[in-house]
Design an enzyme around this catalytic site. Structure first.
Site, PDB file in Angstrom:
ATOM      1  N   HIS A 137       6.605  -9.878   3.762  1.00 16.87           N
ATOM      2  CA  HIS A 137       5.816 -10.512   4.824  1.00 16.87           C
ATOM      3  C   HIS A 137       4.440  -9.838   4.925  1.00 16.87           C
ATOM      4  O   HIS A 137       3.406 -10.511   4.962  1.00 16.87           O
ATOM      5  CB  HIS A 137       6.563 -10.402   6.165  1.00 16.87           C
ATOM      6  CG  HIS A 137       5.781 -10.895   7.349  1.00 16.87           C
ATOM      7  ND1 HIS A 137       6.112 -12.025   8.048  1.00 16.87           N
ATOM      8  CD2 HIS A 137       4.656 -10.410   7.943  1.00 16.87           C
ATOM      9  CE1 HIS A 137       5.218 -12.225   9.013  1.00 16.87           C
ATOM     10  NE2 HIS A 137       4.331 -11.241   8.975  1.00 16.87           N
ATOM     11  N   GLU A 138       4.434  -8.504   4.944  1.00 13.52           N
ATOM     12  CA  GLU A 138       3.151  -7.775   5.097  1.00 13.52           C
ATOM     13  C   GLU A 138       2.289  -7.901   3.834  1.00 13.52           C
ATOM     14  O   GLU A 138       1.071  -8.046   3.923  1.00 13.52           O
ATOM     15  CB  GLU A 138       3.418  -6.303   5.410  1.00 13.52           C
ATOM     16  CG  GLU A 138       4.161  -6.060   6.719  1.00 13.52           C
ATOM     17  CD  GLU A 138       3.559  -6.796   7.909  1.00 13.52           C
ATOM     18  OE1 GLU A 138       4.326  -7.146   8.814  1.00 13.52           O
ATOM     19  OE2 GLU A 138       2.338  -7.059   7.921  1.00 13.52           O
TER      20      GLU A 138
HETATM   21  C1  Y12 Z   1       5.385 -13.171  22.296  1.00 13.30           C
HETATM   22  C2  Y12 Z   1       5.310 -12.286  21.102  1.00 13.30           C
HETATM   23  O1  Y12 Z   1       4.285 -11.775  20.698  1.00 13.30           O
HETATM   24  O2  Y12 Z   1       6.507 -12.060  20.449  1.00 13.30           O
HETATM   25  C3  Y12 Z   1       6.443 -11.293  19.309  1.00 13.30           C
HETATM   26  C4  Y12 Z   1       6.321 -11.860  18.037  1.00 13.30           C
HETATM   27  C5  Y12 Z   1       6.352 -11.048  16.896  1.00 13.30           C
HETATM   28  C6  Y12 Z   1       6.512  -9.672  17.059  1.00 13.30           C
HETATM   29  C7  Y12 Z   1       6.543  -8.779  15.898  1.00 13.30           C
HETATM   30  C8  Y12 Z   1       6.556  -9.253  14.637  1.00 13.30           C
HETATM   31  C9  Y12 Z   1       6.513  -8.290  13.511  1.00 13.30           C
HETATM   32  O3  Y12 Z   1       6.455  -7.101  13.691  1.00 13.30           O
HETATM   33  N1  Y12 Z   1       6.526  -8.847  12.266  1.00 13.30           N
HETATM   34  C10 Y12 Z   1       6.413  -8.018  11.099  1.00 13.30           C
HETATM   35  C11 Y12 Z   1       6.868  -8.796   9.893  1.00 13.30           C
HETATM   36  C12 Y12 Z   1       8.353  -8.902   9.842  1.00 13.30           C
HETATM   37  C13 Y12 Z   1       8.951 -10.097  10.162  1.00 13.30           C
HETATM   38  C14 Y12 Z   1      10.331 -10.214  10.094  1.00 13.30           C
HETATM   39  C15 Y12 Z   1      11.119  -9.143   9.703  1.00 13.30           C
HETATM   40  C16 Y12 Z   1      10.499  -7.946   9.380  1.00 13.30           C
HETATM   41  C17 Y12 Z   1       9.111  -7.814   9.471  1.00 13.30           C
HETATM   42  C18 Y12 Z   1       6.602  -9.090  18.329  1.00 13.30           C
HETATM   43  C19 Y12 Z   1       6.536  -9.910  19.442  1.00 13.30           C
HETATM   44  O4  Y12 Z   1       6.490  -9.373  20.685  1.00 13.30           O
HETATM   45  C20 Y12 Z   1       7.698  -9.170  21.315  1.00 13.30           C
HETATM   46  C21 Y12 Z   1       7.578  -8.641  22.721  1.00 13.30           C
HETATM   47  O5  Y12 Z   1       8.748  -9.386  20.737  1.00 13.30           O
HETATM   48 CO    CO Z   2       2.634 -10.781  10.037  1.00 13.20          CO
END
Ligand code: Y12
Ligand code: CO
Length: 171
Positions: A137-138
């Site tokens: 993903h990154e």
């Molecule tokens: C409303 C909102 O922003 O929700 C979110 C969405 C994404 C994320 C974080 C996504 C993230 O770190 N993605 C990295 C890539 C990845 C995706 C799937 C598995 C491994 C790595 C956090 C959120 O905030 C909360 C409070 O959950």
């Molecule tokens: Co991303």
């Protein structure tokens, strides 16, 4: 310091990032800022382009089996390259640049990655499952892609409609 995360459909997210040339204190500050920014937004992964820096840098801090996001597990990767991928898995992904949207994405199950750490030392990591998802993903962000670009045509249409309503309701 915490930096602003740019969100879809910001055109900057479509930039192809460039390799890091110098492993200096400026890079170290950037890595520290990326970590603070990611943690402040409850993320598990972040690419430099998401804070508008078009450099091949990504960080991943997986949550361990006790549901703790331990900084000891933090991965800081500079100029990463996937040298091997195989298998297949589906995982529901989210992205700090597409807040509040989650979709099943199919990716390789097992990968081998070569990268450099913050001191310019070459590392090789072999991983699968969640960590392999995060890496892929990154790494896509470094190519100027966001995970929703992997969606089928119909799912992408659903997303675009939802996203428009979301932005409208924000105004
Ligand atoms: C409303 C909102 O922003 O929700 C979110 C969405 C994404 C994320 C974080 C996504 C993230 O770190 N993605 C990295 C890539 C990845 C995706 C799937 C598995 C491994 C790595 C956090 C959120 O905030 C909360 C409070 O959950
Ligand atoms: Co991303």
């Amino acid at each position: 310091m915490i930096r602003e995360i740019i969100t879809y459909p910001n055109k900057l997210l479509r930039t192809k990032s460039k390799d890091v040339e110098r492993f200096d204190s400026e890079l170290h500050t950037l890595l520290d800022d990326m970590y603070e920014t990611m943690i402040a937004s409850n993320g598990v992964g972040l690419a430099a382009i998401q804070i508008a820096i078009p450099l091949n840098i990504l960080i991943i801090n997986p949550i361990n089996e006790d549901d703790i996001q331990n900084k000891d597990d933090l991965i800081e990767a500079i100029n990463p390259k996937i040298t091997h991928k195989d298998g297949e898995q589906v995982y529901q992904e989210g992205c700090l640049s597409v807040p509040g949207f989650y979709e099943d994405i199919t990716r390789a199950k097992h990968i081998i990655v070569e990268y450099y750490n913050r001191f310019g030392e070459k590392q090789t990591i072999e991983c699968e499952d969640f960590l392999a998802v995060a890496w892929q993903h990154e790494m896509e962000h470094l190519e100027g892609h966001v995970f929703i670009e992997n969606l089928s045509f119909t799912k992408r249409q659903k997303f675009e409609k939802e996203w428009k309503n979301k932005i409208k309701s924000k105004k």
